[in-house]
Design an enzyme around this catalytic site. Structure first.
Site, PDB file in Angstrom:
ATOM      1  N   HIS A  75       0.831  -1.211   0.000  1.00 27.86           N
ATOM      2  CA  HIS A  75       0.000   0.000   0.000  1.00 27.86           C
ATOM      3  C   HIS A  75       0.862   1.256   0.000  1.00 27.86           C
ATOM      4  CE1 HIS A  75      -4.073  -1.429  -0.096  1.00 27.86           C
ATOM      5  NE2 HIS A  75      -3.801  -2.341   0.822  1.00 27.86           N
ATOM      6  N   HIS A  76       1.729   1.340  -1.020  1.00 29.42           N
ATOM      7  CA  HIS A  76       2.556   2.529  -1.180  1.00 29.42           C
ATOM      8  C   HIS A  76       3.123   2.588  -2.598  1.00 29.42           C
ATOM      9  CE1 HIS A  76       5.478  -0.616   0.040  1.00 29.42           C
ATOM     10  NE2 HIS A  76       6.262  -0.016  -0.826  1.00 29.42           N
ATOM     11  N   ARG A  77       3.730   3.707  -2.903  1.00 25.92           N
ATOM     12  CA  ARG A  77       4.557   3.871  -4.094  1.00 25.92           C
ATOM     13  C   ARG A  77       5.800   4.623  -3.645  1.00 25.92           C
ATOM     14  NH1 ARG A  77       2.688   9.160  -6.818  1.00 25.92           N
ATOM     15  NH2 ARG A  77       0.962   9.793  -5.490  1.00 25.92           N
TER      16      ARG A  77
END
Length: 127
Positions: A44-46
């Protein structure tokens, strides 16, 4: 946009040998692996800078990726150690559906930096 590549694999009666050479589009600065995952969702990230390459060297999992506003979420099944998913810095991603025996190995273009992570998902999701 994330993309799946097939790694060169040699197979004979003795088994399989998969080669990772000249296919990862960056110099590797960090390697980590995820294993023993329960029913949790990871990621749940970039990233601002980091590019990653992910390989399920054992078992299987799914990686969901979205590379921008109004773009569809793509789902990649990593179920073979000869498949490598390139995850670009703009790809907001998360991993789930880990098999009990899954070992997900990740190569990263940058050393760990907590400031490199963007946890906010893209606002619009096209389905």
């Amino acid at each position: 946009m994330a993309n799946l590549i097939n790694l060169k694999t040699f197979t004979d009666a003795r088994g399989n040998l998969t080669v990772i050479e000249k296919v990862i589009p960056f110099d590797i600065k960090r390697v980590f692996y995820i294993y023993g995952v329960d029913n949790s969702v990871r990621g749940h990230h970039r990233h601002k800078k980091t590019i990653q390459s992910a390989i399920a060297i054992q078992g299987e999992c799914q990686i969901h990726s979205q590379s921008g506003e109004d773009l569809p979420i793509e789902i990649f099944s990593l179920n073979s150690p000869s498949k490598c998913l390139i995850i670009n810095r703009e790809d907001y991603h998360w991993m789930d559906n880990f098999s009990k025996d899954c070992i997900l190995m990740v190569f990263a273009s940058e050393y760990f930096d907590a400031n490199d992570y963007i946890y906010e998902p893209y606002k619009k999701i096209s389905r």
